[in-house]
Design a protein around this motif. Structure first.
Motif, mmCIF file in Angstrom:
data_model
loop_
_atom_site.group_PDB
_atom_site.id
_atom_site.type_symbol
_atom_site.label_atom_id
_atom_site.label_comp_id
_atom_site.label_asym_id
_atom_site.label_seq_id
_atom_site.Cartn_x
_atom_site.Cartn_y
_atom_site.Cartn_z
ATOM 1 N N LEU A 1 0.653 -1.281 0.026
ATOM 2 C CA LEU A 1 0.391 0.001 -0.287
ATOM 3 C C LEU A 1 0.791 1.566 -0.027
ATOM 4 O O LEU A 1 0.426 2.632 -0.613
ATOM 5 C CB LEU A 1 -0.772 -0.205 0.938
ATOM 6 C CG LEU A 1 -1.851 1.454 1.512
ATOM 7 C CD1 LEU A 1 -2.465 1.550 0.211
ATOM 8 C CD2 LEU A 1 -2.918 0.894 3.187
ATOM 9 N N GLN A 2 2.077 1.048 0.684
ATOM 10 C CA GLN A 2 2.681 2.742 1.023
ATOM 11 C C GLN A 2 2.955 2.561 -0.665
ATOM 12 O O GLN A 2 3.693 4.442 -0.362
ATOM 13 C CB GLN A 2 3.256 2.696 2.136
ATOM 14 C CG GLN A 2 4.453 1.965 2.724
ATOM 15 C CD GLN A 2 4.709 0.466 3.206
ATOM 16 O OE1 GLN A 2 3.814 0.147 2.664
ATOM 17 N NE2 GLN A 2 5.639 0.009 3.810
ATOM 18 N N GLU A 3 3.842 1.756 -0.717
ATOM 19 C CA GLU A 3 4.819 1.889 -2.606
ATOM 20 C C GLU A 3 3.332 2.137 -3.398
ATOM 21 O O GLU A 3 4.271 3.566 -4.034
ATOM 22 C CB GLU A 3 5.354 0.535 -2.286
ATOM 23 C CG GLU A 3 6.881 0.238 -2.025
ATOM 24 C CD GLU A 3 8.011 1.618 -1.653
ATOM 25 O OE1 GLU A 3 7.610 2.121 -2.420
ATOM 26 O OE2 GLU A 3 7.913 2.363 -0.503
ATOM 27 N N ARG A 4 2.773 1.718 -3.839
ATOM 28 C CA ARG A 4 1.860 2.366 -4.512
ATOM 29 C C ARG A 4 1.142 3.536 -4.491
ATOM 30 O O ARG A 4 0.897 4.420 -5.249
ATOM 31 C CB ARG A 4 0.326 1.751 -4.515
ATOM 32 C CG ARG A 4 0.606 -0.307 -4.887
ATOM 33 C CD ARG A 4 -0.578 -1.060 -5.163
ATOM 34 N NE ARG A 4 -1.511 -0.562 -4.557
ATOM 35 C CZ ARG A 4 -1.858 -1.814 -3.911
ATOM 36 N NH1 ARG A 4 -1.468 -2.141 -3.488
ATOM 37 N NH2 ARG A 4 -3.227 -1.213 -2.375
ATOM 38 N N ASP A 5 0.875 4.484 -2.618
ATOM 39 C CA ASP A 5 0.235 5.416 -3.137
ATOM 40 C C ASP A 5 1.866 6.340 -3.543
ATOM 41 O O ASP A 5 1.784 7.013 -3.613
ATOM 42 C CB ASP A 5 -0.279 5.600 -1.192
ATOM 43 C CG ASP A 5 0.179 6.901 -0.955
ATOM 44 O OD1 ASP A 5 -1.027 7.613 -1.522
ATOM 45 O OD2 ASP A 5 0.267 7.277 0.021
ATOM 46 N N ALA A 6 3.047 5.547 -2.847
ATOM 47 C CA ALA A 6 3.943 6.830 -2.923
ATOM 48 C C ALA A 6 3.645 6.843 -4.611
ATOM 49 O O ALA A 6 4.243 8.050 -4.978
ATOM 50 C CB ALA A 6 4.790 6.667 -1.874
#
Length: 182
Positions: free
Chosen positions: A158-163
């Motif tokens: 999630l945090q990689e896709r979001d960033a």
């Protein structure tokens, strides 16, 4: 610079259309992002532009604590474009790649890493309680996948896709404006 009109929700698709109009007067050395000009800059000049973008961008991404050590360097051991280290508050931009000959990639990486900083800032207005809970779950040691262990699982978190979506949205806003100017 560029900032959200509304708090960014947990779904990456909401980035489309949530940014204020580009205020290029708040982008330091904006003219240097033009690909023709960028090619003429040496490493020191590019570093100055990168550090200015990080400093201004930190405020624009919703960070409440913008104090950080900005490092622009060459790490031959990794092909990654950058990293955010919350413990040391270090934002590292790795110039060990030909992609840093492209200012669009530089802007994408800067705002990708700044988004990671905002993800860990409890006062940043980037999501709701569900978003914050998902980030904490994903950051827990037993749930986190590092890029060196399994890049596919790492990039799907999630945090990689979001960033990644945040970096691309800001890159597209900046360079869409530059391209429209020509």
């Amino acid at each position: 610079m560029i900032g959200p009109k509304v708090p960014v929700a947990q779904q990456p698709a909401v980035y489309a259309g949530v940014f204020l109009p580009l205020d290029k007067s708040k982008i330091p050395n904006y003219k240097n992002l033009d690909p023709a000009v960028w090619k003429t800059l040496d490493a020191r000049q590019r570093s100055i532009v990168i550090k200015g973008l990080v400093s201004r961008g930190a405020r624009a991404t919703g960070l409440t604590d913008t104090r950080m050590n900005i490092v622009v360097g060459h790490d031959a051991d990794t092909g990654l474009g950058g990293s955010w280290s919350p413990g040391s508050r270090e934002l590292f931009i790795n110039t060990n790649s030909r992609k840093f000959d492209n200012p669009e990639e530089v802007v994408r990486v800067i705002f990708h890493e700044l988004r990671h900083a905002a993800q860990g800032d409890p006062k940043a207005q980037i999501g709701d309680a569900s978003y914050d809970k998902l980030m904490k779950w994903n950051d827990a040691a037993q749930n986190y996948h590092s890029s060196g262990d399994d890049y596919t699982r790492y990039s799907g978190q999630l945090q990689e896709r979001d960033a990644d979506v945040a970096g691309k949205a800001i890159r597209d806003a900046v360079f869409g404006h530059l391209k429209a100017k020509k």
